[in-house]
Design an enzyme around this catalytic site. Structure first.
Site, short mmCIF file in Angstrom:
data_model
loop_
_atom_site.label_atom_id
_atom_site.label_comp_id
_atom_site.label_asym_id
_atom_site.label_seq_id
_atom_site.Cartn_x
_atom_site.Cartn_y
_atom_site.Cartn_z
CG ASN A 202 87.98 26.29 56.24
OD1 ASN A 202 86.93 25.46 56.30
ND2 ASN A 202 87.84 27.31 56.87
CE LYS B 93 86.84 29.63 54.39
NZ LYS B 93 87.01 30.99 54.28
CD GLU C 97 84.59 31.98 56.76
OE1 GLU C 97 84.40 30.95 56.95
OE2 GLU C 97 85.34 32.70 55.95
N GLY D 135 89.28 35.33 52.20
CA GLY D 135 88.28 35.38 51.26
C GLY D 135 88.27 36.63 50.51
CB SER E 216 93.79 35.88 50.09
OG SER E 216 92.50 36.41 50.21
#
Ligand code: PGA
Length: 251
Positions: free
Chosen positions: A8, A10, A99, A176, A215
């Site tokens: 991903n 982002k 998110e 993250g 993570s």
């Protein structure tokens, strides 16, 4: 079923940077994957088509979009439809990423609409769920996963081949933050999800892959992949560099 290793990206990488990473990754992998692995990359909308084309038709890499809107076309400023994503050469989409839930304030109902519309429109979906630290500490893990999952999968199109729907468990407090969920946390949450899926989608539940995200790094990927009910990984930060993502793919 093959394990899915998904990247991903982002809101990172312009088109040129995305293509450079794909090129580098394809070179490291020599366009071959371990037999039991599938790899899906989620670039930003704007570099999706260039990424697909850069990989080329023979590539072992698959592609997806990070979001989708649940309508065919029309007056939805800023949104992207399933057919636009398919037209860009991608086959997958993420729905309900934390998110989007927390920063953009997407509700379970909208995540559910996106999930069912995307599947009906021909895309394969990785639907993301996961609890916040506050919810976990208040002992609400089961309730949160149950609510998110039942609403996300409320209106699945039928028939649906099990490999087209994937669930990603991403505890919000591990995304993250460098704080990976512990082995027991992952096993517990994945077992809950497997159990909930039994009620929602019935007999094909064991063919529904459940990914872990939060993570993931080259150093912990192999151990997490070996856990019960973990059928792959959704990787953010560590997927941005080709060499670190390749190590996770080959873990
Ligand atoms: P992270 O992100 O690997 O950087 O924690 C995972 C995700 O948000 O999908």
């Amino acid at each position: 079923m093959k394990k899915i290793i998904a990247a991903n990206w982002k809101m990172n990488k312009n088109s040129k940077e995305a293509q450079e990473t794909i090129q580098e990754l394809s070179n490291i992998l020599n366009n071959t994957l371990p037999e039991d692995r599938e790899v899906i990359i989620f670039p930003s909308f704007i570099s999706l088509e260039a990424s697909v084309q850069c990989a080329g038709k023979q590539s072992v890499l698959q592609f997806g979009a990070q979001d989708v809107y649940p309508a065919k076309d029309g007056a939805f400023t800023g949104e992207i439809s399933p057919s636009m994503i398919l037209d860009a050469g991608a086959k997958w989409v993420l729905t309900g990423h934390s998110e989007r839930r927390h920063i953009i304030k997407e509700e379970n109902t909208l995540v559910g609409q996106k999930t069912s519309f995307a599947l009906a429109g021909g895309l394969n979906v990785i639907a993301c769920i996961g609890e916040t630290l506050e919810q976990r500490e208040a002992g609400r893990l089961y309730d949160v996963l149950s609510e998110q999952l039942s609403q996300t999968l409320a209106k699945l199109p039928t028939p649906l081949s099990p490999e087209r729907l994937v669930i990603a468990y991403e505890p919000v407090w591990a995304i993250g933050t460098g704080k990976t969920a512990g082995t027991e946390d992952i096993v517990e949450a994945h077992a809950i999800i497997r159990e909930l899926l039994k009620d929602i989608i019935g007999t094909s539940v064991f063919q529904t892959r459940i990914l872990y995200g939060g993570s993931v790094k080259p150093e912990n990927a192999n151990a997490i992949l070996g856990l019960k009910n973990v059928d792959g990984l959704l990787v953010g930060g560590a997927s941005l560099k080709a060499d670190s993502f390749a190590k996770i793919i080959l873990a």
